[in-house]
Design a protein around this motif. Structure first.
Motif, PDB file in Angstrom:
ATOM      1  N   PRO A 127      26.244   3.094  18.457  1.00 19.91           N
ATOM      2  CA  PRO A 127      26.130   1.622  18.399  1.00 19.91           C
ATOM      3  C   PRO A 127      26.746   1.005  17.152  1.00 19.91           C
ATOM      4  N   GLU A 128      26.481   1.597  15.981  1.00 16.52           N
ATOM      5  CA  GLU A 128      26.977   0.991  14.749  1.00 16.52           C
ATOM      6  C   GLU A 128      28.503   1.004  14.706  1.00 16.52           C
ATOM      7  N   LYS A 129      29.092   2.138  15.029  1.00 17.26           N
ATOM      8  CA  LYS A 129      30.548   2.239  14.981  1.00 17.26           C
ATOM      9  C   LYS A 129      31.199   1.373  16.051  1.00 17.26           C
ATOM     10  N   LEU A 130      30.596   1.337  17.229  1.00 14.71           N
ATOM     11  CA  LEU A 130      31.179   0.546  18.306  1.00 14.71           C
ATOM     12  C   LEU A 130      31.116  -0.943  17.984  1.00 14.71           C
ATOM     13  N   ILE A 131      30.012  -1.383  17.402  1.00 17.92           N
ATOM     14  CA  ILE A 131      29.888  -2.797  17.027  1.00 17.92           C
ATOM     15  C   ILE A 131      30.957  -3.178  16.010  1.00 17.92           C
ATOM     16  N   ASP A 132      31.155  -2.302  15.024  1.00 15.66           N
ATOM     17  CA  ASP A 132      32.184  -2.581  14.016  1.00 15.66           C
ATOM     18  C   ASP A 132      33.572  -2.631  14.650  1.00 15.66           C
ATOM     19  N   GLU A 133      33.819  -1.728  15.583  1.00 16.94           N
ATOM     20  CA  GLU A 133      35.128  -1.707  16.235  1.00 16.94           C
ATOM     21  C   GLU A 133      35.343  -2.965  17.069  1.00 16.94           C
ATOM     22  N   LEU A 134      34.319  -3.388  17.787  1.00 10.68           N
ATOM     23  CA  LEU A 134      34.450  -4.594  18.615  1.00 10.68           C
ATOM     24  C   LEU A 134      34.643  -5.840  17.758  1.00 10.68           C
ATOM     25  N   LYS A 135      33.985  -5.873  16.618  1.00 11.73           N
ATOM     26  CA  LYS A 135      34.200  -7.001  15.705  1.00 11.73           C
ATOM     27  C   LYS A 135      35.649  -7.041  15.240  1.00 11.73           C
ATOM     28  N   GLY A 136      36.204  -5.861  14.969  1.00  6.87           N
ATOM     29  CA  GLY A 136      37.601  -5.798  14.554  1.00  6.87           C
ATOM     30  C   GLY A 136      38.544  -6.254  15.657  1.00  6.87           C
ATOM     31  N   VAL A 137      38.258  -5.843  16.907  1.00  7.78           N
ATOM     32  CA  VAL A 137      39.091  -6.263  18.038  1.00  7.78           C
ATOM     33  C   VAL A 137      39.018  -7.780  18.210  1.00  7.78           C
ATOM     34  N   GLU A 138      37.813  -8.334  18.147  1.00  2.00           N
ATOM     35  CA  GLU A 138      37.657  -9.783  18.293  1.00  2.00           C
ATOM     36  C   GLU A 138      38.388 -10.520  17.179  1.00  2.00           C
ATOM     37  N   ARG A 139      38.299  -9.999  15.968  1.00  2.00           N
ATOM     38  CA  ARG A 139      38.956 -10.646  14.827  1.00  2.00           C
ATOM     39  C   ARG A 139      40.481 -10.634  14.999  1.00  2.00           C
ATOM     40  N   GLN A 140      41.033  -9.510  15.421  1.00  2.00           N
ATOM     41  CA  GLN A 140      42.484  -9.429  15.616  1.00  2.00           C
ATOM     42  C   GLN A 140      42.946 -10.334  16.753  1.00  2.00           C
TER      43      GLN A 140
END
Length: 258
Positions: A127-140
Motif C-alpha cells: 500500500p505505501e509504495k503503491l500510493i507513492d507511485e500513484l501520486k507520482g503518476v497523477e503529478r506527472q
C-alpha cells in the motif's frame, strides 16, 4: 687320499645343486607369474561382469534403492571379490542418491526464484509504495495537461480530476495484469496512453458534474475509489460517461502489451 676324493665330490656336486636350485627357482617364479596373471585376468573379468550386470539388470528395492541381481553366490566369492562387489553397490547407490539430491536442489532453486518474484510483486503492490507511485503518476499527468494547449478549456479542478482519474486507471492496469513496469514503460503509459484517457474523462466530467463541488467529489472518488462520497445520481452519471473511456484505454494497453 680320502680327503681328496671328498673334495672332488664336493666340487662336482655343489655346482649341480646350485644349478638345480636355480632351475627350480626359475620354474617356481614362472609358475607364480602365470598364476598372478591368471588371477588378475579373473579379477578383471569379475569386475567387468559385475559392472555390466549392474547396469543392465539392476532392480529397485522396496525402499527405493537399486539392488544388484543375484548373479554370483556370495559364499563362493573371494574376500577381494566381495570387497569389489560391495564397492560397486555403494557406488551405484551413491550415484542414485546424488541424482536425487541434484533433482531436489533444482526444484528448490526453482521455488526460491518463484518466491523471490512473488516477494518483489508483493513489495511492488504494498500500500505505501503503491500510493507513492500513484501520486507520482497523477503529478506527472497533471503537469502534462497543464502544459498542453488542448487542455486550456478545462478548469484547474477539472484538470486535477482528470489527472486523478488517469492515476486510478494506471493502478487498475498494473494490478489487473500484476505488472512490474520498467521506468521507460511507465513513462510510455503516462505520456502515450493516459493523456487521451484524461481528455475523455474531462469531457465526461462536464456532462456528469453540475458544479465545482461535484467535480471535487469526483477527484476524491478517483483517488480513493470510495463511491460512498458521491451522490447516487452523480455516480450513475459518471459510470455512464466513464465506461467508454475505460474500454478504449484498456483495449489499447492490452494490445500494446500483447
Amino acid at each position: 687320499m680320502a680327503r681328496s676324493k671328498a673334495q672332488l665330490v664336493f666340487y662336482i656336486v655343489t655346482p649341480l645343486l646350485l644349478i638345480g636350485i636355480a632351475a627350480g627357482g626359475y620354474l617356481i617364479y614362472q609358475r607364480m607369474q602365470a598364476q598372478h596373471a591368471q588371477n588378475k585376468k579373473e579379477l578383471e573379468r569379475f569386475g567387468y561382469e559385475m559392472v555390466a550386470t549392474t547396469r543392465s539388470f539392476e532392480t529397485t528395492g522396496e525402499l527405493g534403492t537399486k539392488q544388484l541381481p543375484p548373479t554370483f553366490d556370495e559364499d563362493k566369492l573371494t574376500p577381494t571379490q566381495k570387497v569389489i562387489r560391495s564397492l560397486i553397490r555403494d557406488k551405484e547407490n551413491l550415484l542414485t542418491e546424488n541424482k536425487d539430491l541434484q533433482d531436489s536442489i533444482e526444484a528448490l532453486q526453482l521455488q526460491i526464484a518463484e518466491l523471490e518474484e512473488y516477494k518483489k510483486l508483493n513489495e511492488r503492490f504494498a500500500p505505501e509504495k503503491l500510493i507513492d507511485e500513484l501520486k507520482g503518476v497523477e503529478r506527472q499527468l497533471r503537469a502534462f495537461l497543464i502544459r498542453n494547449p488542448d487542455a486550456e478549456r478545462f478548469s484547474t479542478i477539472q484538470i486535477e480530476t482528470m489527472a486523478a482519474a488517469g492515476a486510478a486507471e494506471y493502478k487498475a492496469y498494473i494490478t489487473r495484469n500484476r505488472l512490474m513496469l520498467s521506468e521507460d514503460k511507465k513513462q510510455n503509459v503516462i505520456s502515450d496512453y493516459l493523456p487521451g484517457y484524461a481528455f475523455c474523462i474531462g469531457d465526461g466530467i462536464e456532462v456528469a458534474a453540475n458544479s465545482p463541488a461535484e467535480e471535487r467529489k469526483l477527484a476524491g472518488y478517483f483517488r480513493t475509489e470510495d463511491a460512498s462520497i458521491l451522490p447516487e445520481a452523480l455516480y450513475q452519471d459518471l459510470s455512464t460517461v466513464i465506461e467508454p473511456c475505460q474500454l478504449t484505454l484498456r483495449e489499447q494497453l492490452d494490445k500494446d502489451q500483447g
